[in-house]
Design a protein around this motif. Structure first.
Motif, PDB file in Angstrom:
ATOM      1  N   ILE A 282       0.836  -1.206   0.000  1.00  0.00           N
ATOM      2  CA  ILE A 282       0.000   0.000   0.000  1.00  0.00           C
ATOM      3  C   ILE A 282       0.871   1.256   0.000  1.00  0.00           C
ATOM      4  CG2 ILE A 282      -1.616   1.354   1.408  1.00  0.00           C
ATOM      5  CD1 ILE A 282      -2.781  -1.399   2.318  1.00  0.00           C
ATOM      6  N   ASN A 283       1.896   1.271   0.862  1.00  0.00           N
ATOM      7  CA  ASN A 283       2.790   2.428   0.948  1.00  0.00           C
ATOM      8  C   ASN A 283       3.564   2.631  -0.339  1.00  0.00           C
ATOM      9  OD1 ASN A 283       1.988   3.034   3.546  1.00  0.00           O
ATOM     10  ND2 ASN A 283       3.702   1.980   4.505  1.00  0.00           N
ATOM     11  N   LYS A 284       3.975   1.521  -0.960  1.00  0.00           N
ATOM     12  CA  LYS A 284       4.722   1.584  -2.213  1.00  0.00           C
ATOM     13  C   LYS A 284       3.867   2.224  -3.302  1.00  0.00           C
ATOM     14  CE  LYS A 284       7.353  -1.444  -5.280  1.00  0.00           C
ATOM     15  NZ  LYS A 284       7.669  -2.845  -5.595  1.00  0.00           N
TER      16      LYS A 284
ATOM     17  N   LYS B 237      -0.822   9.674   5.967  1.00  0.00           N
ATOM     18  CA  LYS B 237      -0.696   8.211   6.001  1.00  0.00           C
ATOM     19  C   LYS B 237       0.682   7.760   6.467  1.00  0.00           C
ATOM     20  CE  LYS B 237      -4.822   7.604   4.370  1.00  0.00           C
ATOM     21  NZ  LYS B 237      -5.890   7.028   5.177  1.00  0.00           N
ATOM     22  N   GLY B 238       1.574   8.705   6.704  1.00  0.00           N
ATOM     23  CA  GLY B 238       2.880   8.357   7.253  1.00  0.00           C
ATOM     24  C   GLY B 238       3.887   7.867   6.233  1.00  0.00           C
ATOM     25  N   VAL B 239       3.642   8.118   4.952  1.00  0.00           N
ATOM     26  CA  VAL B 239       4.560   7.664   3.905  1.00  0.00           C
ATOM     27  C   VAL B 239       5.738   8.623   3.771  1.00  0.00           C
ATOM     28  CG1 VAL B 239       4.776   7.118   1.449  1.00  0.00           C
ATOM     29  CG2 VAL B 239       2.713   6.505   2.673  1.00  0.00           C
ATOM     30  N   ILE B 240       5.452   9.924   3.900  1.00  0.00           N
ATOM     31  CA  ILE B 240       6.527  10.922   3.859  1.00  0.00           C
ATOM     32  C   ILE B 240       6.384  11.859   5.055  1.00  0.00           C
ATOM     33  CG2 ILE B 240       6.928  10.880   1.369  1.00  0.00           C
ATOM     34  CD1 ILE B 240       5.190  13.349   1.125  1.00  0.00           C
ATOM     35  N   HIS B 241       7.475  12.511   5.394  1.00  0.00           N
ATOM     36  CA  HIS B 241       7.485  13.425   6.536  1.00  0.00           C
ATOM     37  C   HIS B 241       6.832  14.745   6.157  1.00  0.00           C
ATOM     38  CE1 HIS B 241       9.136  15.896   9.812  1.00  0.00           C
ATOM     39  NE2 HIS B 241       9.171  14.759  10.480  1.00  0.00           N
ATOM     40  N   LYS B 242       6.220  15.371   7.149  1.00  0.00           N
ATOM     41  CA  LYS B 242       5.514  16.641   6.959  1.00  0.00           C
ATOM     42  C   LYS B 242       6.415  17.715   6.362  1.00  0.00           C
ATOM     43  CE  LYS B 242       4.760  18.902  10.699  1.00  0.00           C
ATOM     44  NZ  LYS B 242       4.260  19.407  11.999  1.00  0.00           N
TER      45      LYS B 242
END
Length: 87
Positions: free
Chosen positions: A20-22, A64-69
């Motif tokens: 999902i993250n990919k 969703k936590g995939v990349i940093h803010k």
């Protein structure tokens, strides 16, 4: 190798989450590439539209936590500056 039932379940969950993250990361990169291409072509309206489409995708990646803010904020800032510079 996972031996206990909870470790096996964790391994399954990790595989699913990884996929999902990919996919989400890939979608973000695609949107960013579209903005880059529009900027390279020199078309300000197309670049602005692409940026408008990329922004929610980037922010979704953050929630969703995939990349940093801060990474998302930096990318948005740099891209918007480059789009603004087109004239």
């Amino acid at each position: 190798m996972a031996n206990s039932p909870q470790a096996k379940k964790r391994a399954r969950q990790n595989e699913k989450r990884y996929a999902i993250n990919k996919a989400r990361r890939s979608r973000i990169r695609t949107q960013l590439r579209k903005v880059e291409e529009a900027i390279a072509s020199g078309d300000r309206s197309a670049a602005a539209e692409a940026l408008k489409a990329a922004q929610p995708e980037l922010m979704r990646g953050v929630t969703k936590g995939v990349i940093h803010k801060n990474t998302a904020a930096r990318k948005m800032s740099r891209l918007s500056g480059r789009v603004k510079a087109l004239s």
